[in-house]
Enzyme design. Structure first.
Site, mmCIF file in Angstrom:
data_model
loop_
_atom_site.group_PDB
_atom_site.id
_atom_site.type_symbol
_atom_site.label_atom_id
_atom_site.label_comp_id
_atom_site.label_asym_id
_atom_site.label_seq_id
_atom_site.Cartn_x
_atom_site.Cartn_y
_atom_site.Cartn_z
ATOM 1 C CG ASP A 157 39.380 49.168 40.934
ATOM 2 O OD1 ASP A 157 39.447 48.259 41.792
ATOM 3 O OD2 ASP A 157 39.037 48.971 39.759
ATOM 4 C CE LYS B 132 37.965 45.108 44.297
ATOM 5 N NZ LYS B 132 37.513 44.964 42.911
#
Length: 196
Positions: free
Chosen positions: A83, A110
């Site tokens: 992330d 994502k």
């Protein structure tokens, strides 16, 4: 949480004369790959006031602007940084050696294709970046210029390029910036307060 704090940690490291204190950051040892990467690179990040609250390790982080070496993110750290990689790519532009990472193909699936979105927006800001099927190589010591950023409705891309805007010359406009609301509704107000 550390993945939200990452944007402020990177901002504190790359903006000249920064002296930033982040309070009550979750420091679960399974989630601290970011610190494991940045400190050996020369990042001046110190953990202070460590405490256990409801079974969760919390601490305050003191961040100072730093001369960062950059280099290659070790493959074993990549899964724990998935992330944070968009904002780390931004950080790479301000390091001595730049930053390279591989083994991150999952970023293609994502909220957006984050590898393509990071490469595209770094180029819009005048940066040199090479895109691989599973990673990026970002050249170091780059001057970024303000640009119109397309986050592709992805909160982490919008936040990463808000950090890039802090070190860019000129104005940066982030289209559809409300996409940050999914994870951090007060992000821009908090960043403005910190950048003050």
């Amino acid at each position: 949480d550390l993945s939200s704090a990452a944007f402020f940690i990177v901002a504190g490291l790359i903006v000249a004369n920064s002296n930033l204190m982040l309070h009550n950051v979750g420091l679960n040892p399974t989630r601290t790959a970011l610190l494991d990467l940045l400190v050996p690179m020369g990042g001046r990040v110190k953990v202070v006031n460590l405490e256990m609250l409801n079974g969760e390790l919390l601490g305050d982080l003191h961040v100072d602007s730093s001369q960062l070496a950059g280099g290659e993110i070790p493959p074993e750290l990549v899964p724990g940084l998935i992330d944070e990689l968009p904002v780390l790519a931004v950080l790479g532009t301000q390091t001595e050696q730049g930053l390279t990472f591989r083994g991150a193909a999952e970023l293609r699936v994502k909220e957006s294709d984050r590898l393509a979105a990071v490469a595209e927006n770094l180029r819009r800001m005048g940066a040199e970046v090479e895109e691989f099927p599973d990673g990026l190589r970002v050249a170091g010591r780059q001057k970024l210029r303000g640009a119109e950023i397309d986050p592709h409705a992805d909160h982490r891309i919008a936040m990463a390029f808000a950090v890039a805007a802090l070190v860019a010359e000129g104005t940066t406009v982030i289209k559809d910036s409300s996409c940050v609301d999914i994870s951090f509704p007060d992000f821009f107000q908090t960043l403005q307060r910190v950048a003050g």
